[in-house]
Design an enzyme around this catalytic site. Structure first.
Site, PDB file in Angstrom:
ATOM      1  N   SER A 153     -21.250  60.393  45.979  1.00  0.00           N
ATOM      2  CA  SER A 153     -21.248  61.669  46.697  1.00  0.00           C
ATOM      3  C   SER A 153     -22.650  62.259  46.643  1.00  0.00           C
ATOM      4  O   SER A 153     -23.392  62.032  45.672  1.00  0.00           O
ATOM      5  CB  SER A 153     -20.258  62.649  46.055  1.00  0.00           C
ATOM      6  OG  SER A 153     -20.422  63.961  46.582  1.00  0.00           O
ATOM      7  N   LYS A 198     -20.186  61.273  39.636  1.00  0.00           N
ATOM      8  CA  LYS A 198     -20.795  60.643  40.806  1.00  0.00           C
ATOM      9  C   LYS A 198     -22.237  60.234  40.531  1.00  0.00           C
ATOM     10  O   LYS A 198     -22.708  59.200  41.024  1.00  0.00           O
ATOM     11  CB  LYS A 198     -20.709  61.576  42.012  1.00  0.00           C
ATOM     12  CG  LYS A 198     -19.279  61.831  42.488  1.00  0.00           C
ATOM     13  CD  LYS A 198     -18.570  60.551  42.889  1.00  0.00           C
ATOM     14  CE  LYS A 198     -17.212  60.815  43.514  1.00  0.00           C
ATOM     15  NZ  LYS A 198     -16.520  59.577  43.951  1.00  0.00           N
ATOM     16  N   TYR A 238     -17.410  66.564  38.407  1.00  0.00           N
ATOM     17  CA  TYR A 238     -17.486  65.667  39.570  1.00  0.00           C
ATOM     18  C   TYR A 238     -18.919  65.170  39.767  1.00  0.00           C
ATOM     19  O   TYR A 238     -19.156  63.983  40.008  1.00  0.00           O
ATOM     20  CB  TYR A 238     -16.998  66.423  40.800  1.00  0.00           C
ATOM     21  CG  TYR A 238     -16.809  65.595  42.041  1.00  0.00           C
ATOM     22  CD1 TYR A 238     -15.677  64.790  42.197  1.00  0.00           C
ATOM     23  CD2 TYR A 238     -17.737  65.633  43.083  1.00  0.00           C
ATOM     24  CE1 TYR A 238     -15.498  64.045  43.348  1.00  0.00           C
ATOM     25  CE2 TYR A 238     -17.563  64.901  44.239  1.00  0.00           C
ATOM     26  CZ  TYR A 238     -16.438  64.105  44.368  1.00  0.00           C
ATOM     27  OH  TYR A 238     -16.247  63.370  45.513  1.00  0.00           O
TER      28      TYR A 238
END
Length: 250
Positions: A144, A161, A157
């Protein structure tokens, strides 16, 4: 350019919806037999399979939690028992548990790291066993842009990532001699269930920050994944490809 994956076997984790589903459909359209992995929503996974079958392809749905080592081993054994090989692994499965860091519970941090990063490790390790014997393979990790630039409320997150990006490079160096490539795709804001939930004010502000002036589609990511899985990308490894409409320019 016509991308031909006829005779290849692909496993797509988290393929019951969104980007994973689009990748499964695109790989199947190029001729691959696709294993659709899902964690909980069997009906959605079967809808992905039905989409493959509708275009004349071959697919099966297999349940497994990619953060669970035993479940991953069983998943890959099912793939090998059925197809006797594995040519393409798409590490796409992921979850979010968004909140500001001061409010983030340890279990919310751990659960995201376990699925989004540990899952990539477990699945990649399992895939390398048949791929090294074949002396060929394509591994594509869905990261991401958040792993590149961060995002408030997504420390867990972003950490996962960003970890995928380092993992991709290290793995690519380790197994390049076996004719196995490992690359990452870092999508920006893609039209999915998560972005559908944004209110109009937030959506318009988001669009204003994207030079191309629109959200991406799962198909925008799937097309690149298909290219990286093909022979056309045989000399590309250890790279991160950003698909974000120009949001992040490096």
């Amino acid at each position: 350019m016509h991308l031909d994956l006829t005779g290849r076997v692909a496993l797509v984790t988290g393929a019951s919806r969104g980007i994973g589903r689009a990748i499964a459909w695109t790989l199947a359209a190029a001729g691959a037999s696709v294993v659709v992995n899902y964690r909980g929503n069997a009906a959605a996974a079967e809808a992905t399979v039905a989409g493959v079958v509708a275009q004349g392809g071959t697919a099966q749905a297999v349940q497994a939690d990619v953060s669970d080592a035993e479940a991953v081993d069983q998943l890959f054994q099912t793939v090998l028992d059925t197809h006797h090989r594995l040519d393409i692994l798409i590490n796409n499965a992921g979850i979010t548990r968004d909140t500001l860091l001061l409010r983030m519970k340890a279990e919310d941090f751990d659960s995201v790291l376990h699925t989004n990063l540990r899952g990539v490790y477990l699945c990649t390790r399992a895939a390398l066993r048949p791929m090294t014997k074949q002396r060929s393979g394509r591994i594509i990790n869905i990261a991401s842009v958040v792993g590149l630039i961060g995002n408030a409320g997504q420390a867990n997150y972003a950490a996962a990532k960003a970890g995928i990006l380092g993992f991709t490079k290290a793995t690519a160096r380790e197994i390049a001699s076996r004719n196995i490539t490992v690359n990452a795709i870092a999508p920006g804001y893609i039209t999915t269930d998560m972005t559908d939930a944004l209110n109009e004010q937030v959506r318009q502000a988001l669009l204003a920050s994207i030079p191309l002036g629109r959200l991406g589609t799962p198909e925008d990511v799937a097309g690149l994944a298909c290219f990286l899985a093909s022979d056309a990308a045989a000399y590309i490894t250890g790279q991160t490809f950003v698909v974000d409409g120009g949001l992040v320019m490096r």
